[in-house]
Design an enzyme around this catalytic site. Sequence first.
Site, short mmCIF file in Angstrom:
data_model
loop_
_atom_site.label_atom_id
_atom_site.label_comp_id
_atom_site.label_asym_id
_atom_site.label_seq_id
_atom_site.Cartn_x
_atom_site.Cartn_y
_atom_site.Cartn_z
N ASP A 1 -20.39 -2.26 -8.93
CA ASP A 1 -20.51 -1.63 -10.00
C ASP A 1 -22.00 -2.59 -10.79
O ASP A 1 -22.24 -3.56 -9.93
CB ASP A 1 -19.69 -0.91 -11.02
N ILE A 2 -22.50 -1.90 -12.11
CA ILE A 2 -23.42 -3.03 -12.49
C ILE A 2 -22.60 -4.07 -13.43
O ILE A 2 -21.07 -3.99 -13.44
CB ILE A 2 -24.65 -2.12 -12.98
N THR B 1 -20.39 -3.02 -16.28
CA THR B 1 -19.21 -2.58 -16.08
C THR B 1 -18.26 -3.21 -15.22
O THR B 1 -17.16 -3.16 -15.81
CB THR B 1 -19.93 -0.92 -14.46
N ASP C 1 0.97 -1.16 0.17
CA ASP C 1 0.34 0.16 -0.47
C ASP C 1 0.67 1.20 -0.07
O ASP C 1 1.53 1.76 0.88
CB ASP C 1 -1.17 0.12 1.31
N GLN D 1 -7.11 -2.40 12.05
CA GLN D 1 -8.21 -3.48 11.75
C GLN D 1 -8.72 -4.39 13.15
O GLN D 1 -7.78 -3.26 14.06
CB GLN D 1 -7.07 -4.32 11.32
N ARG E 1 -1.58 -10.26 11.86
CA ARG E 1 -0.98 -9.47 12.47
C ARG E 1 0.03 -10.01 13.27
O ARG E 1 -0.51 -11.36 14.23
CB ARG E 1 -1.37 -8.34 13.73
N GLY F 1 -0.06 -6.25 4.93
CA GLY F 1 0.32 -5.25 4.73
C GLY F 1 1.43 -5.20 5.45
O GLY F 1 2.94 -4.81 5.43
N ARG F 2 1.43 -3.57 6.48
CA ARG F 2 1.87 -2.91 7.58
C ARG F 2 3.32 -3.08 8.16
O ARG F 2 4.35 -2.95 8.66
CB ARG F 2 1.38 -1.33 8.26
N THR G 1 -12.62 -5.58 7.13
CA THR G 1 -11.65 -6.40 8.91
C THR G 1 -11.98 -5.51 9.27
O THR G 1 -11.73 -5.41 11.09
CB THR G 1 -10.88 -7.38 8.55
O1 C5P Z 1 -1.52 -3.31 6.38
P1 C5P Z 1 -2.63 -4.00 6.83
O2 C5P Z 1 -1.85 -5.61 6.49
O3 C5P Z 1 -3.82 -4.11 7.70
O4 C5P Z 1 -3.19 -4.35 5.30
C1 C5P Z 1 -4.14 -5.16 4.85
C2 C5P Z 1 -4.18 -4.87 3.66
O5 C5P Z 1 -5.48 -5.84 3.35
C3 C5P Z 1 -4.57 -3.57 3.09
O6 C5P Z 1 -4.50 -3.16 1.74
C4 C5P Z 1 -6.38 -3.79 3.16
O7 C5P Z 1 -7.43 -2.23 1.88
C5 C5P Z 1 -6.66 -4.89 2.51
N1 C5P Z 1 -7.80 -5.68 3.68
C6 C5P Z 1 -8.33 -5.81 4.48
N2 C5P Z 1 -9.70 -5.58 4.69
C7 C5P Z 1 -10.23 -6.61 3.63
C8 C5P Z 1 -10.16 -6.45 2.42
C9 C5P Z 1 -8.62 -5.71 2.65
O8 C5P Z 1 -8.11 -5.56 5.03
N3 C5P Z 1 -11.67 -6.93 3.65
#
Ligand code: C5P
Length: 253
Positions: free
Chosen positions: A63-64, A67, A9, A192, A183, A212-213, A122
């Site tokens: 979306d529809i 699309t 991200d 989260q 985590r 992610g983070r 989440t």
């Molecule tokens: O940084 P972190 O581990 O929280 O990143 C989680 C990633 O998963 C983010 O890119 C977020 O957009 C994505 N995501 C989420 N929950 C969902 C769907 C996608 O956290 N239900």
Amino acid sequence: MAELVVALDVNEEKKLEFFLDALKGKPVWIKLGLEALSAFGYGAIGRAREKGFKVFADVKYHDIPNTVGAASRVVTRAGAMMFNVHCSGGAAMCAAARKESEEEAKRLGAMRPIVLGVTVLTSIGSEDLVAMGFAGGPLETAEKLAATGKAGGLDGVVCSVHEAASIKSKLGKSFYALTPAIRPAGADVQDQKRIATPAAAVKAGADFLVVGRPITGASDPAAACDKILEEMDSAVQQLTRLNSIISSGHSGV
Ligand code: C5P
């Protein structure tokens, strides 16, 4: 065997390059979501593919059907090996995503992308669902949305670890569960809510773990990634040992 998906991200070119280089060669998928795709366009999918990564385009279409179907062709052409839509768009919309992406991949002579459906984000808790007018809690709502996605021919869903086992037991083992909000123990939870550790996700039967983070915010992202892969690996080994004890008990050995 569960696979790790690293969420990049980012919106700065040099950060994208830094993470792609830092993770190059590791057995991970790269997830490019709204932030990265808004900043770099769908060309970033091809760039990650060129570096050898499988790419999950977290586009969350809603979306529809017409699309979403057309957009599904575009993301398939861009090289996504997995992408998603919101199950709340309805079964017909999910079906359009599946059908159009499959046809586009066939036209290109490529493998069709995996298409997943987002159930309940989440970051959303029970009280948010009540405020938005949903009758059930996160599990019940996620199960209903997952069934909608399955009716539309999706390959699986995005859900929290807490819902993965139940959804898979109802909709089939081969129906994928991709779980964000992972985590490692002691890591910052950030925004989260319904979180779980990598080991808990593996034990719940998740097919793809999105992180992610905890990786992109680490001082050494490659080492943080390795640590999570190790935790996943040892959870798989524990499960295998447990299963062999159970099956040897059954066979009377
Ligand atoms: O940084 P972190 O581990 O929280 O990143 C989680 C990633 O998963 C983010 O890119 C977020 O957009 C994505 N995501 C989420 N929950 C969902 C769907 C996608 O956290 N239900």
